[in-house]
Each structure stands twice: as structure tokens, then as C-alpha cells.
Design a protein around this motif. Structure first.
Motif, PDB file in Angstrom:
ATOM      1  N   GLU A   2       0.844  -1.192   0.000  1.00 27.73           N
ATOM      2  CA  GLU A   2       0.000   0.000   0.000  1.00 27.73           C
ATOM      3  C   GLU A   2       0.879   1.241   0.000  1.00 27.73           C
ATOM      4  O   GLU A   2       1.956   1.276   0.622  1.00 27.73           O
ATOM      5  N   TYR A   3       0.401   2.282  -0.680  1.00 26.87           N
ATOM      6  CA  TYR A   3       1.154   3.529  -0.786  1.00 26.87           C
ATOM      7  C   TYR A   3       0.254   4.697  -0.390  1.00 26.87           C
ATOM      8  O   TYR A   3      -0.972   4.674  -0.613  1.00 26.87           O
ATOM      9  N   VAL A  18       5.335  10.467  -1.652  1.00 22.30           N
ATOM     10  CA  VAL A  18       4.676   9.160  -1.643  1.00 22.30           C
ATOM     11  C   VAL A  18       5.503   8.209  -0.786  1.00 22.30           C
ATOM     12  O   VAL A  18       6.713   8.050  -0.996  1.00 22.30           O
ATOM     13  N   LEU A  19       4.848   7.584   0.196  1.00 23.58           N
ATOM     14  CA  LEU A  19       5.480   6.619   1.090  1.00 23.58           C
ATOM     15  C   LEU A  19       4.766   5.281   0.990  1.00 23.58           C
ATOM     16  O   LEU A  19       3.593   5.217   0.588  1.00 23.58           O
ATOM     17  N   ASP A  20       5.482   4.217   1.392  1.00 20.14           N
ATOM     18  CA  ASP A  20       4.810   2.924   1.480  1.00 20.14           C
ATOM     19  C   ASP A  20       4.289   2.714   2.898  1.00 20.14           C
ATOM     20  O   ASP A  20       4.416   3.585   3.760  1.00 20.14           O
ATOM     21  N   ARG A  21       3.726   1.559   3.159  1.00 24.32           N
ATOM     22  CA  ARG A  21       3.121   1.281   4.465  1.00 24.32           C
ATOM     23  C   ARG A  21       4.150   1.352   5.596  1.00 24.32           C
ATOM     24  O   ARG A  21       3.838   1.749   6.717  1.00 24.32           O
ATOM     25  N   ILE A  26       9.136   6.532  -1.423  1.00 23.06           N
ATOM     26  CA  ILE A  26       8.999   5.934  -2.750  1.00 23.06           C
ATOM     27  C   ILE A  26       9.249   6.959  -3.845  1.00 23.06           C
ATOM     28  O   ILE A  26       9.995   6.709  -4.794  1.00 23.06           O
ATOM     29  N   CYS A  48      -2.067   5.167  -5.033  1.00 24.97           N
ATOM     30  CA  CYS A  48      -2.085   5.510  -3.608  1.00 24.97           C
ATOM     31  C   CYS A  48      -3.428   5.178  -2.990  1.00 24.97           C
ATOM     32  O   CYS A  48      -4.488   5.472  -3.574  1.00 24.97           O
ATOM     33  N   ARG A 106      -0.506   7.328   6.156  1.00 25.40           N
ATOM     34  CA  ARG A 106      -0.240   5.890   6.326  1.00 25.40           C
ATOM     35  C   ARG A 106      -0.578   5.406   7.733  1.00 25.40           C
ATOM     36  O   ARG A 106      -0.935   4.244   7.920  1.00 25.40           O
TER      37      ARG A 106
END
Length: 337
Positions: A2-3, A18-21, A26, A48, A106
Motif C-alpha cells: 500500500e502507498y 509518496v510513502l509505502d506502508r 517511494i 495511492c 499511512r
């Protein structure tokens, strides 16, 4: 995987992170503060689950534009975001704000806020413009009074025809005063014409709206109050209970409780100031000018008898807000009893 994304919005550019879980970076960058470029930037990366940004002047346009582009966007209260972002980064920059908002997205540590429709914002802009014009007209009236009182003349009510006649009569034979008053009255007439045009538009809009027509069945509620209230509520279903509207408009007492301390103060005065003022004025009209027997009026007068009439007006304004929300939700008209 998930982003999640955060948007640090400014007038010209928007920083995107943008980050991941797990919180790993990212992708990040910046683009023009417009829905299409932001949606295009997000579309070039992984999809996202949530995109978060703060409330502000650009929020309505960006929110509704991004929703049209299929972006899962959430708007959060800037005051809540400020406290969280302050603890996540040492320096306040748009880039750090975007990263902090992505972390909030997140973790889910945020409370979404309702973004009003663009049509509601259009009505609010009309009401704000009228308020500004009326305020400027009052300022000019007071300036005219101050100029002529030097010559020993006290003018009558500003909106009476005798106001202008008495002021210009004083200026006869006084070149400097006459020129000053002529300019002020010219500006005053332009403002009065603009206010009359806005009032005509508001009356026409209120008559054309089924919601406002129902709200105007409440004693003391006119076109301005009905339009302002409908625009402030926008979507009645976003309130679980009608009595929550009182807190939303800042018409409930503040409370501070900690340990043995439990303090209840005056009303919180949160939310839309104009709507709260208009509801207070509607309550005053219902109490002082409405001749018809009403249970609501008797209830407010009983509060005034054991407390003060000011508190009675505030309580009645809160009750009017509750009733008007229920009327919007249930599509019913006002019941006198």
C-alpha cells in the motif's frame, strides 16, 4: 504493498511525497497547484490508497478537482495537522509538510474534514461580499457624521433621506467640506446600489431553492439566514444528530475538565461567525417582533426569566440551528407547536 501520499500545497507549487506502508520514501517532487498536474504526477507512480492535504484557500478547488480525476483524497484540519507536523520535522518547509502529511496518511492519525461544495462556497462569497459592503457603508456614514459634527450638526439615522439632505445643507458655502461630502456620498450611493443588487440576487436564489423556502417558514429566518445556513451545512447527512450542529456553529458552552477541575464557560464561538451571528439575530427577531404564540418563544422567555435575555437568545439560536438542520434532513416545514 500500500502507498500513501501527502500534498504540501502553496499558491504556485505543490510538493508531493509518496510513502509505502512502512514509511519508506517511494517518490517525491513538486508540480503546479492544479488538480490535473497533481493527478498526473500521482498517476505516474504506484496507486495511492490515500492522499492527504490540509485545509486552506486552495482546498475546495483541489479537493473537488482531484475527486473528479479519481484520486482518493482526504482533507484534514490544518490546526490538527500543525501539531502533528511540528513534532515530525524540525524545519517548516513545504517539502517537510508533504512528508509529514504522507506519514499521517499511512498511520491514519488524522480526522477528515468536510469540504463544502463549490456552489456552497459561491453563496458564502456572496454573503461575505455583502457584509464587507455594509461595513464600508457604515464606515462612510460615521466619517460623514464626524465631519459635520465639527460644525455643530448631529445627523439623523443614516438610512433615512434626511441624512444626506442635512449633511449637504451644512456644507453649503464651505468649499472644502462640500467637496469631501460629495465624494463620500458618491461612494456611499455606489455601495447602496451594490448592496441592493446583492439583496435582490439573494432573494431570488432563496425563492428558487426548495431548501431555503422551507427554512424561511421558521419565524425570524429570512433569505440571508436561510442561504447562509444551507451553505454552512451543505450536506445534512454529515451530522449524525441534529444537536451536533450547535457545537459545529460554536453555540454550546465550553468545558474544561481535568481531575477535580470541571469548568463550564461561555459558548465556544467556533465555526462560521456569520452564520452564528445571523442565527442570533433571527432568535432576537423571533423574541421581539414575532406576535404569533409559539412554544419555542415561550421556552426562550422562560430561560430569560431565570437567567438573562442574552443567554435566552443564544439558547434560542442553538435551538433554531437544530430545528433547521432537521428540516433540511427530513425535508419538512416548520411546525409552530
Amino acid at each position: 504493498m500500500e502507498y500513501f501520499a501527502g500534498l504540501g500545497v502553496s499558491m504556485e507549487e505543490t510538493h508531493i511525497c509518496v510513502l509505502d506502508r512502512e514509511g519508506a520514501l517511494i517518490r517525491e517532487g513538486k508540480t503546479r497547484s492544479s488538480p490535473a498536474p497533481i493527478a498526473a504526477f500521482l498517476a505516474d507512480g504506484p496507486p495511492c490508497e490515500q492522499v492527504v492535504f490540509e485545509t486552506g484557500r486552495m482546498a475546495p478547488m483541489l479537493y473537488h478537482g482531484l475527486v473528479e480525476h479519481g484520486v482518493r483524497v482526504v482533507c484534514i484540519e490544518s490546526r490538527q495537522a500543525y501539531q502533528a507536523l511540528k513534532s515530525l520535522a524540525g524545519h517548516k518547509t513545504d517539502r517537510n509538510d508533504a512528508r509529514g502529511l504522507a506519514h499521517l496518511a499511512r498511520t491514519g492519525f488524522y480526522k477528515p474534514t468536510h469540504v463544502k461544495s463549490l456552489s456552497a462556497h459561491a453563496i458564502r462569497s456572496l454573503i461575505a461580499a455583502r457584509k464587507k459592503l455594509v461595513g464600508q457603508r457604515v464606515t462612510i456614514d460615521n466619517q460623514i457624521r464626524g465631519l459635520v459634527v465639527v460644525f455643530g450638526v448631529r445627523l439623523p439615522r443614516a438610512l433615512s433621506p434626511a441624512f444626506k439632505d442635512a449633511a449637504l445643507k451644512v456644507s453649503d458655502g464651505v468649499p472644502g467640506l462640500h467637496a469631501a461630502l460629495s465624494g463620500l456620498f458618491a461612494a456611499r450611493e455606489a455601495m447602496l446600489s451594490a448592496i441592493a443588487a446583492i439583496d435582490a440576487d439573494m432573494k431570488r436564489m432563496a425563492r428558487a431553492s426548495k431548501v431555503c423556502s422551507r427554512l424561511m417558514t421558521v419565524p425570524g429566518v429570512g433569505p440571508i439566514t436561510s442561504l447562509a445556513f444551507a451553505a454552512a451545512i451543505d450536506d445534512p447527512s454529515r451530522f449524525k444528530r441534529s444537536r451536533d450542529v450547535g457545537a459545529y456553529l460554536g453555540l454550546v458552552p465550553r468545558r474544561y475538565q481535568s481531575g477535580e477541575i470541571d469548568y463550564t464557560g461561555s459558548i465556544s464561538k467556533r465555526g462560521d461567525v456569520r452564520v452564528r451571528t445571523l442565527l442570533y439575530e433571527a432568535a432576537n427577531v423571533l423574541l421581539t417582533r414575532c406576535a404569533a404564540p409559539l412554544d419555542l418563544k415561550d421556552w426562550a422567555k422562560a430561560i430569560g426569566a431565570r437567567s438573562t435575555m442574552r443567554k435566552a437568545r443564544v439558547a434560542l439560536a442553538r435551538r433554531l440551528a437544530i430545528i433547521m438542520h432537521a428540516m433540511m434532513r427530513d425535508e419538512t416545514e416548520f411546525q409552530a407547536a
